[in-house]
Motif scaffolding. Structure first.
Motif, PDB file in Angstrom:
ATOM      1  N   ASN A 150      52.195  57.846  42.498  1.00 24.11           N
ATOM      2  CA  ASN A 150      52.705  58.350  43.781  1.00 24.11           C
ATOM      3  C   ASN A 150      52.680  59.856  43.927  1.00 24.11           C
ATOM      4  N   SER A 151      52.932  60.560  42.842  1.00 25.20           N
ATOM      5  CA  SER A 151      53.094  62.016  42.932  1.00 25.20           C
ATOM      6  C   SER A 151      52.358  62.679  41.782  1.00 25.20           C
ATOM      7  N   GLY A 152      52.189  63.988  41.927  1.00 24.57           N
ATOM      8  CA  GLY A 152      51.537  64.730  40.866  1.00 24.57           C
ATOM      9  C   GLY A 152      52.291  64.623  39.558  1.00 24.57           C
ATOM     10  N   ALA A 153      53.609  64.775  39.627  1.00 26.06           N
ATOM     11  CA  ALA A 153      54.413  64.722  38.400  1.00 26.06           C
ATOM     12  C   ALA A 153      54.222  63.380  37.700  1.00 26.06           C
ATOM     13  N   GLU A 154      54.185  62.325  38.484  1.00 28.20           N
ATOM     14  CA  GLU A 154      54.027  60.991  37.899  1.00 28.20           C
ATOM     15  C   GLU A 154      52.649  60.852  37.240  1.00 28.20           C
ATOM     16  N   ALA A 155      51.638  61.451  37.858  1.00 28.73           N
ATOM     17  CA  ALA A 155      50.300  61.410  37.259  1.00 28.73           C
ATOM     18  C   ALA A 155      50.298  62.160  35.925  1.00 28.73           C
ATOM     19  N   VAL A 156      50.939  63.329  35.894  1.00 30.61           N
ATOM     20  CA  VAL A 156      50.971  64.105  34.648  1.00 30.61           C
ATOM     21  C   VAL A 156      51.715  63.318  33.563  1.00 30.61           C
ATOM     22  N   GLU A 157      52.846  62.737  33.929  1.00 30.06           N
ATOM     23  CA  GLU A 157      53.603  61.931  32.953  1.00 30.06           C
ATOM     24  C   GLU A 157      52.717  60.833  32.369  1.00 30.06           C
TER      25      GLU A 157
ATOM     26  N   ALA B 259      52.813  77.649  33.364  1.00 29.86           N
ATOM     27  CA  ALA B 259      52.371  76.320  33.821  1.00 29.86           C
ATOM     28  C   ALA B 259      53.370  75.709  34.796  1.00 29.86           C
ATOM     29  N   TYR B 260      52.842  74.906  35.706  1.00 29.61           N
ATOM     30  CA  TYR B 260      53.705  74.071  36.542  1.00 29.61           C
ATOM     31  C   TYR B 260      53.105  72.667  36.575  1.00 29.61           C
ATOM     32  N   HIS B 261      53.934  71.686  36.188  1.00 33.36           N
ATOM     33  CA  HIS B 261      53.429  70.311  36.197  1.00 33.36           C
ATOM     34  C   HIS B 261      54.361  69.337  36.912  1.00 33.36           C
ATOM     35  N   GLY B 262      55.482  69.819  37.467  1.00 42.67           N
ATOM     36  CA  GLY B 262      56.334  68.903  38.226  1.00 42.67           C
ATOM     37  C   GLY B 262      57.800  69.056  37.887  1.00 42.67           C
ATOM     38  N   ARG B 263      58.591  68.131  38.462  1.00 47.36           N
ATOM     39  CA  ARG B 263      60.051  68.276  38.399  1.00 47.36           C
ATOM     40  C   ARG B 263      60.747  67.062  37.785  1.00 47.36           C
TER      41      ARG B 263
ATOM     42  N   ILE C  34      46.381  71.662  30.728  1.00 47.29           N
ATOM     43  CA  ILE C  34      46.199  72.963  31.381  1.00 47.29           C
ATOM     44  C   ILE C  34      45.757  72.804  32.838  1.00 47.29           C
ATOM     45  N   GLU C  35      46.232  73.688  33.687  1.00 50.94           N
ATOM     46  CA  GLU C  35      45.707  73.802  35.058  1.00 50.94           C
ATOM     47  C   GLU C  35      44.511  74.759  34.969  1.00 50.94           C
ATOM     48  N   PRO C  36      43.330  74.334  35.344  1.00 49.70           N
ATOM     49  CA  PRO C  36      42.146  75.209  35.215  1.00 49.70           C
ATOM     50  C   PRO C  36      42.302  76.512  36.015  1.00 49.70           C
TER      51      PRO C  36
ATOM     52  N   GLY D  28      48.585  77.097  39.392  1.00 47.92           N
ATOM     53  CA  GLY D  28      49.043  77.109  40.780  1.00 47.92           C
ATOM     54  C   GLY D  28      50.358  77.843  40.962  1.00 47.92           C
ATOM     55  N   GLU D  29      51.459  77.103  40.828  1.00 53.58           N
ATOM     56  CA  GLU D  29      52.785  77.693  41.096  1.00 53.58           C
ATOM     57  C   GLU D  29      53.039  78.921  40.226  1.00 53.58           C
ATOM     58  N   GLY D  30      52.443  78.942  39.046  1.00 56.85           N
ATOM     59  CA  GLY D  30      52.657  80.061  38.112  1.00 56.85           C
ATOM     60  C   GLY D  30      52.029  81.363  38.560  1.00 56.85           C
TER      61      GLY D  30
ATOM     62  N   ALA E  24      43.089  68.133  32.136  1.00 58.34           N
ATOM     63  CA  ALA E  24      43.027  69.159  33.177  1.00 58.34           C
ATOM     64  C   ALA E  24      43.921  68.706  34.324  1.00 58.34           C
ATOM     65  N   ASP E  25      44.955  69.486  34.585  1.00 60.00           N
ATOM     66  CA  ASP E  25      45.808  69.186  35.733  1.00 60.00           C
ATOM     67  C   ASP E  25      45.166  69.857  36.947  1.00 60.00           C
ATOM     68  N   GLU E  26      44.446  69.052  37.709  1.00 60.75           N
ATOM     69  CA  GLU E  26      43.714  69.555  38.889  1.00 60.75           C
ATOM     70  C   GLU E  26      44.465  69.199  40.171  1.00 60.75           C
ATOM     71  N   ILE E  27      45.766  69.026  40.033  1.00 63.56           N
ATOM     72  CA  ILE E  27      46.553  68.579  41.186  1.00 63.56           C
ATOM     73  C   ILE E  27      46.509  69.601  42.322  1.00 63.56           C
ATOM     74  N   GLN E  28      46.538  70.884  41.974  1.00 67.32           N
ATOM     75  CA  GLN E  28      46.470  71.907  43.031  1.00 67.32           C
ATOM     76  C   GLN E  28      45.033  72.414  43.212  1.00 67.32           C
ATOM     77  N   SER E  29      44.284  72.504  42.110  1.00 67.16           N
ATOM     78  CA  SER E  29      42.969  73.160  42.162  1.00 67.16           C
ATOM     79  C   SER E  29      41.833  72.202  42.517  1.00 67.16           C
TER      80      SER E  29
ATOM     81  N   ALA F 225      46.240  64.812  42.764  1.00 64.63           N
ATOM     82  CA  ALA F 225      47.288  64.411  43.733  1.00 64.63           C
ATOM     83  C   ALA F 225      47.026  65.246  44.986  1.00 64.63           C
ATOM     84  N   LYS F 226      48.069  65.833  45.540  1.00 60.02           N
ATOM     85  CA  LYS F 226      47.972  66.763  46.673  1.00 60.02           C
ATOM     86  C   LYS F 226      46.822  66.466  47.640  1.00 60.02           C
ATOM     87  N   GLY F 227      45.666  67.127  47.473  1.00 53.31           N
ATOM     88  CA  GLY F 227      44.582  67.043  48.450  1.00 53.31           C
ATOM     89  C   GLY F 227      43.911  65.690  48.562  1.00 53.31           C
TER      90      GLY F 227
HETATM   91  C1  LIG Z   1      49.280  71.773  39.055  1.00 58.36           C
HETATM   92  C2  LIG Z   1      50.375  70.873  39.518  1.00 58.36           C
HETATM   93  N1  LIG Z   1      50.732  69.822  38.775  1.00 58.36           N
HETATM   94  C3  LIG Z   1      51.698  68.984  39.162  1.00 58.36           C
HETATM   95  C4  LIG Z   1      52.381  69.169  40.338  1.00 58.36           C
HETATM   96  C5  LIG Z   1      53.457  68.223  40.756  1.00 58.36           C
HETATM   97  O1  LIG Z   1      53.032  67.483  41.849  1.00 58.36           O
HETATM   98  P1  LIG Z   1      54.100  66.709  42.764  1.00 58.36           P
HETATM   99  O2  LIG Z   1      54.881  67.752  43.492  1.00 58.36           O
HETATM  100  O3  LIG Z   1      53.257  65.854  43.662  1.00 58.36           O
HETATM  101  O4  LIG Z   1      54.941  65.909  41.835  1.00 58.36           O
HETATM  102  C6  LIG Z   1      52.036  70.257  41.145  1.00 58.36           C
HETATM  103  C7  LIG Z   1      52.757  70.517  42.393  1.00 58.36           C
HETATM  104  O5  LIG Z   1      52.808  71.622  42.904  1.00 58.36           O
HETATM  105  C8  LIG Z   1      51.008  71.138  40.725  1.00 58.36           C
HETATM  106  O6  LIG Z   1      50.646  72.201  41.463  1.00 58.36           O
END
Ligand SMILES: Cc1ncc(COP(=O)(O)O)c(C=O)c1O
Length: 480
Positions: free
Chosen positions: A161-168, A189-193, A262-264, A267-269, A295-300, A324-326
């Motif tokens: 459902n969400s980026g965080a869930e994909a990373v988990e 790094a930012y990978h979720g909440r 790693i985020e290639p 993003g948030e960082g 590779a966390d490509e959720i934002q990139s 995720a995201k896009g």
């Molecule tokens: C690189 C990256 N990974 C993971 C996430 C988390 O995604 P979500 O907010 O859909 O859980 C984000 C969200 O900004 C992100 O930029």
């Protein structure tokens, strides 16, 4: 058709926006809200009230007494419609969108193919749960992700459902497949909440503060951050690889590491772009030690940086990729895609969730991916970069407060510092963002130090709007 608006102080249009007639009263003026979003919205900046206007302020009051304080807003205007490169608020202001809902609506809001597919799917069925009774849309999205992600090896995907869930789930898969516990992550790094992804995320405030204890077996290493690398940008790639591999060797042990995540492009960082050679070097190290490179490509990902994925830029082929995201034009969907041997290691029933890969979200993703391919949005992102980068560099030349202009395609940023050095200046970043908002340009900040202004326009934004947005930005920086 959207109408003209004006403002006065007589009375406000009360009640939910959906219940208001097309022409409702804000103050003494009739506001005609658009009945639909998408690219047919007039692609224009139009400011008719203060920002936020009276209707937004009224909704904000309701929001304060009904929604938890822990959710904050970049710009407290309530949205009535959006599409192409604009967001129209409930006061009738039309803002230029340089945010895409944080890199989500790359194909534009309410994009035509997304609306068509979603409408058709909603009318057929909305949910069965893929784990109960599967459906073709889920399989099609996985096929597309397997095809589009870097590398032509055999792959599998799973949807969430969400980026965080994909990373988990990527971490779960890497741990299962390797039988190892440790995960290596990076500064900034930012990978979720969620609990595990908070542990993987670097920044304390606002993401982690008082939310611990966090998950264990997470090890943080320095990021190759050219502007702030002690040895300077030229030595950044080689020195960062030395430091990281040495830390992993001495403090974790390669054989204990399931994954390097790693985020290639971070993003948030702070939209930190590692120097050339860094990601290939990291991939080589991982391959040599049987470590899964995620590779966390959720934002990139998904055309944002001018390629399908940011990893493509240096032909890096990660073992697992999170998306995720896009991916779904604004509907919640996320994926893990990667080597079939890793993905298929997990026992049946070990992955899943009630809503993951919901049929409506899958339909949206198919519309969104089709749009990216047919309209070559990667090329559009490159074109956006070609237009924006020189203008941003021009602004930086005239502005002592900008220490760095960076990014690729339609994922760009400027880092703001105290003139004369690289001390972060989040206050100026906030002031510039606020000035842009007042002028009708939606921009976002980011960065560990909160001192980075980032630009993530929808890839479908028109060039006149892009140009106007850049002029607003230049104006907001004038004299700084
Ligand atoms: C690189 C990256 N990974 C993971 C996430 C988390 O995604 P979500 O907010 O859909 O859980 C984000 C969200 O900004 C992100 O930029």
């Amino acid at each position: 058709m959207p109408g003209r608006t004006g403002a006065s102080r007589c009375r406000t249009g009360a009640g939910p926006v959906r219940d208001r007639p097309p022409g409702f009263i804000v103050g003494c003026m009739t506001v005609q809200l658009p009945s639909a979003g998408g690219s047919s919205l007039p692609q224009e900046r139009r400011i008719v009230t203060e920002i936020p206007g009276p209707a937004s302020r009224e909704l904000l009051e309701r929001r304060h007494s009904s929604v938890a304080r822990g959710l904050s807003h970049v710009l407290p205007v309530f949205v009535a419609a959006a599409g192409g490169g604009v967001v129209v608020d409930v006061d009738g202001n039309s803002l230029i969108d340089f945010g895409s809902g944080i890199a989500v609506t790359g194909v534009g809001n309410s994009a035509e193919r997304v609306v068509e597919r979603v409408t058709e799917q909603v009318a057929r069925f909305t949910h069965t749960c893929f784990m109960v009774a599967p459906y073709e849309g889920y399989v099609e999205v996985c096929e597309e992700l397997n095809r589009l992600t870097p590398g032509d090896h055999e792959k599998r995907s799973a949807l969430f459902n969400s980026g965080a869930e994909a990373v988990e789930n990527a971490v779960k898969i890497a741990r299962y497949a390797t039988g190892r516990p440790a995960v290596v992550v990076f500064d900034h790094a930012y990978h979720g909440r969620t609990n595990l992804t908070m542990a993987l995320t670097a920044k304390n405030m606002p993401y982690k503060h008082r939310f611990g204890p966090f998950a264990s077996e997470v090890y943080r290493v320095p990021m190759a951050y050219p502007l702030r690398w002690p040895g300077g940008p030229e030595r950044c790639a080689a020195e960062a690889l030395d430091v990281i591999t040495s830390l992993i060797h001495t403090q974790v042990g390669e054989d204990n590491v399931a994954a390097v995540l790693i985020e290639p492009i971070q993003g948030e960082g702070g939209f930190i772009v590692p120097p050339d050679g860094f990601l290939p070097g990291l991939a080589e190290f991982c391959a040599a030690h049987g470590i899964v490179l995620i590779a966390d490509e959720i934002q990139s990902g998904l055309c944002r940086t001018g390629d399908w994925f940011a990893s493509d830029h240096e032909s890096v082929v990660p073992d697992l990729v999170t998306t995720a995201k896009g991916i779904a034009g604004g509907l919640p969907l996320a994926g893990v895609t990667g080597r079939a041997d890793l993905m298929d290691a997990v026992h049946p029933g070990g992955l899943g969730g009630t809503y993951g890969g919901n049929p409506v979200a899958c339909a949206a993703a198919l519309g969104s991916l089709e749009t990216m391919a047919k309209e070559d949005l990667a090329a559009r992102a490159r074109r956006i970069g070609d237009i924006m980068l020189p203008r941003l560099r021009e602004i930086a030349t005239a502005t002592a407060a900008i220490a760095d202009v960076r990014g690729r395609g339609a994922m760009l940023a400027v880092e703001i510092v105290r003139p004369g050095g690289i001390e972060p200046d989040p206050a100026t970043a906030a002031q510039v963002a606020a000035a842009c908002h007042q002028a009708g340009l939606l921009v976002l900040t980011c960065g560990t130090f909160g001192n980075v202004l980032r630009f993530l326009p929808p890839m479908v934004i028109g060039e006149p709007l892009l140009d106007e947005g850049l002029s607003i930005l230049a104006e907001a920086f004038a004299g700084r």
